[in-house]
Design a protein around this motif. Sequence first.
Motif, mmCIF file in Angstrom:
data_model
loop_
_atom_site.group_PDB
_atom_site.id
_atom_site.type_symbol
_atom_site.label_atom_id
_atom_site.label_comp_id
_atom_site.label_asym_id
_atom_site.label_seq_id
_atom_site.Cartn_x
_atom_site.Cartn_y
_atom_site.Cartn_z
ATOM 1 N N GLU A 27 0.729 -1.241 0.099
ATOM 2 C CA GLU A 27 -0.177 0.129 -0.115
ATOM 3 C C GLU A 27 0.831 1.249 0.013
ATOM 4 O O GLU A 27 0.627 2.298 -0.840
ATOM 5 N N ILE A 31 1.177 4.310 -2.727
ATOM 6 C CA ILE A 31 1.215 5.794 -2.650
ATOM 7 C C ILE A 31 2.300 6.659 -2.760
ATOM 8 O O ILE A 31 2.580 7.820 -3.488
ATOM 9 N N VAL A 34 2.786 7.351 -6.777
ATOM 10 C CA VAL A 34 1.907 8.537 -7.350
ATOM 11 C C VAL A 34 2.362 9.848 -6.331
ATOM 12 O O VAL A 34 2.581 10.943 -7.341
ATOM 13 N N ILE A 35 2.761 9.833 -5.383
ATOM 14 C CA ILE A 35 3.041 11.210 -4.564
ATOM 15 C C ILE A 35 4.582 11.623 -5.110
ATOM 16 O O ILE A 35 4.693 12.764 -5.466
ATOM 17 N N LEU A 38 4.234 13.229 -8.398
ATOM 18 C CA LEU A 38 3.915 14.444 -8.384
ATOM 19 C C LEU A 38 4.774 15.721 -7.772
ATOM 20 O O LEU A 38 4.942 16.731 -8.082
ATOM 21 N N ILE A 90 -4.910 8.557 -13.929
ATOM 22 C CA ILE A 90 -6.082 9.337 -13.362
ATOM 23 C C ILE A 90 -5.540 10.223 -12.335
ATOM 24 O O ILE A 90 -5.841 11.367 -12.311
ATOM 25 N N PHE A 91 -4.748 10.039 -11.419
ATOM 26 C CA PHE A 91 -4.204 11.066 -10.608
ATOM 27 C C PHE A 91 -3.557 12.033 -11.168
ATOM 28 O O PHE A 91 -3.730 13.444 -10.788
ATOM 29 N N ILE A 94 -6.050 14.686 -12.668
ATOM 30 C CA ILE A 94 -6.618 15.571 -11.712
ATOM 31 C C ILE A 94 -5.634 16.381 -11.293
ATOM 32 O O ILE A 94 -5.862 17.689 -11.228
ATOM 33 N N LEU A 98 -6.092 20.500 -12.070
ATOM 34 C CA LEU A 98 -6.018 21.481 -10.882
ATOM 35 C C LEU A 98 -4.980 22.790 -10.913
ATOM 36 O O LEU A 98 -5.187 23.768 -10.570
ATOM 37 N N LEU B 10 -14.250 19.285 -10.277
ATOM 38 C CA LEU B 10 -13.215 18.550 -10.510
ATOM 39 C C LEU B 10 -12.869 17.639 -9.152
ATOM 40 O O LEU B 10 -12.768 16.484 -9.018
ATOM 41 N N SER B 11 -12.844 18.386 -8.110
ATOM 42 C CA SER B 11 -12.587 18.011 -6.587
ATOM 43 C C SER B 11 -13.815 16.930 -6.134
ATOM 44 O O SER B 11 -13.342 16.011 -5.678
ATOM 45 N N SER B 14 -13.678 13.621 -8.411
ATOM 46 C CA SER B 14 -12.544 12.653 -8.194
ATOM 47 C C SER B 14 -12.797 11.853 -7.115
ATOM 48 O O SER B 14 -12.225 10.633 -6.984
ATOM 49 N N VAL B 18 -12.476 7.760 -7.875
ATOM 50 C CA VAL B 18 -11.306 7.171 -7.415
ATOM 51 C C VAL B 18 -11.691 5.996 -6.455
ATOM 52 O O VAL B 18 -11.140 4.730 -6.307
ATOM 53 N N LEU B 21 -13.010 3.343 -8.691
ATOM 54 C CA LEU B 21 -11.919 2.362 -9.329
ATOM 55 C C LEU B 21 -10.815 1.961 -8.317
ATOM 56 O O LEU B 21 -10.770 0.643 -8.965
ATOM 57 N N PHE B 22 -10.547 2.562 -7.438
ATOM 58 C CA PHE B 22 -9.413 1.921 -6.601
ATOM 59 C C PHE B 22 -9.596 1.563 -5.051
ATOM 60 O O PHE B 22 -8.823 1.427 -4.754
ATOM 61 N N ILE B 25 -7.324 2.342 -1.227
ATOM 62 C CA ILE B 25 -5.997 2.950 -1.502
ATOM 63 C C ILE B 25 -6.041 3.955 -2.168
ATOM 64 O O ILE B 25 -5.579 4.979 -2.087
ATOM 65 N N GLY B 26 -7.280 4.032 -3.230
ATOM 66 C CA GLY B 26 -7.419 5.124 -4.072
ATOM 67 C C GLY B 26 -7.618 6.501 -3.135
ATOM 68 O O GLY B 26 -7.165 7.676 -3.358
ATOM 69 N N LYS B 28 -6.777 6.875 0.027
ATOM 70 C CA LYS B 28 -5.525 7.407 0.575
ATOM 71 C C LYS B 28 -4.627 8.269 -0.201
ATOM 72 O O LYS B 28 -4.057 9.074 0.267
ATOM 73 N N ILE B 29 -4.429 7.606 -1.595
ATOM 74 C CA ILE B 29 -3.604 8.330 -2.402
ATOM 75 C C ILE B 29 -4.257 9.893 -2.611
ATOM 76 O O ILE B 29 -3.567 10.651 -2.683
ATOM 77 N N LEU B 30 -5.367 9.628 -2.794
ATOM 78 C CA LEU B 30 -6.214 11.187 -3.190
ATOM 79 C C LEU B 30 -6.040 12.063 -1.897
ATOM 80 O O LEU B 30 -5.747 13.248 -2.007
ATOM 81 N N LEU B 32 -3.591 12.204 0.124
ATOM 82 C CA LEU B 32 -2.180 12.573 0.205
ATOM 83 C C LEU B 32 -2.029 13.752 -0.939
ATOM 84 O O LEU B 32 -1.178 14.694 -0.793
ATOM 85 N N MET B 33 -2.594 13.368 -2.115
ATOM 86 C CA MET B 33 -2.349 14.430 -3.292
ATOM 87 C C MET B 33 -3.032 15.682 -3.046
ATOM 88 O O MET B 33 -2.508 16.668 -3.207
#
Lengths: 222, 220
Positions: A27, A31, A34-35, A38, A90-91, A94, A98, B10-11, B14, B18, B21-22, B25-26, B28-30, B32-33
């Motif tokens: 997991e 993360i 992706v992070i 970015l 996907i990430f 987004i 933004l 968009l926010s 999302s 997410v 789709l995921f 885990i999706g 959690k990533i979102l 942090l993003m």
Amino acid sequence: MNILFLIIEVIISYILLLFVYKKYKEEGIYIWIVILLLISSFMSIKSIEINNVDIALGLGVSSSIYIANNILLQKKGTEYIKNTTTILFIFSVIFIFLLILSSGITISEYNSITSLMYDSIMFSNIKFILANIISIIIGLYVNNYVYYELRKIKNKLWISNILSSLIFTFIEVLIFVFITNFINGSLYVMMTTLVIRYIIKIMILIIGTDIIYIANNFKERV
Amino acid sequence: MIVFIIMLALSMISIPLVYYLFDRIGLKILFLMYYLLSFIFLLKNVNLLNIDFSLMILSYVSCLSIVYIFIEKINIKDMRKILKMIIPFVALILISIIISVLYNQSVTDVVTVNLKRMVESNVLLLILYPIITTLSIYCTYKIYNIMKKNSNILFINISLTTILVGILDCIIFYIIGNIGTMDFVSSIKLGLGNYLLKIILSLIFLPIISYVNKRKKGVQ
């Protein structure tokens, strides 16, 4: 001096990657990928000089993405990482949307100088962020394919990692250099940037082979 | 105004996308993003309908909406895990900022000068941000849990939590963070603008939270 900072960046990235993997397992790796993509995209807007050649920042950080991906690939096989490229795509969409939109909103009169500088940085450097994201996603896709094929031929971690690095890094660097230089860069600048960037990245990725071995041993102890 | 509405849409989209789709885990990533994005957006103050606020509030409210979903839909254990995850990733963000500033820029580089100026003139805000937001996310989690024990109405729980925690992460944060950058009255105005926007946006995000809560689990 920049070489020293690059070494520090690589060491910190690899140590934190091992920490995240040990603490949060697969997991954490997802993360991380992706992070870090970015963060490295945002770092790439600054350029530094190595051997008299301008290089976009974030080489150490972006290399650790591939190492993280290969840890997952080595441990779980291709089935598990099929989603990685989709998640990244996907990430990234987004994130990019933004970021682009953020520079289009009317600024406030409070601390307006900072907001103006923000707009100018975002507007003039979005190509670096885009180039970084596109090149890494394609690089990862190529890496997953090549790494798996090499593993099928000879199941040696170091062979798979080094050989796939040689191939996907070339493609990744080529895409990045092309997108960032195709409007106003000369062929000479493109070639020198490509060569220096390629050599540095390959060196960082070869060192990263040890990180994959260490990460594999972590799992066995758990 | 239109750009802000697109960003908001968009926010909002999302989060369920997410999750569908995921799965966890999706989210959690979102989370942090959006945390990373709110850090970047902190440096831009905007004006909409004569209200001044920082753009970070949009991503920050998205972050908090994910926290509410985790408490309501998923489980407390995962929520605690996500709170612990903030620390190494915030450390990474801060280290990457420091390293980026330390590198000697090339002759052709024009970004560093602006970046350095931005960091120098907002240094207190940037240092305080990870501390205050981590603290306020933790407070949100604690207060919301207390509220949840007393009431099952999502609207009341989220509104009250936002009103209470907003005092810390909007008003107090902006008053302390802008010392030396702007005068006291301007800091208060900006803080109040953020506070107001935080409450409004939290209410706008309510249908999304409730939609995800009602939805079946996403594909793992």
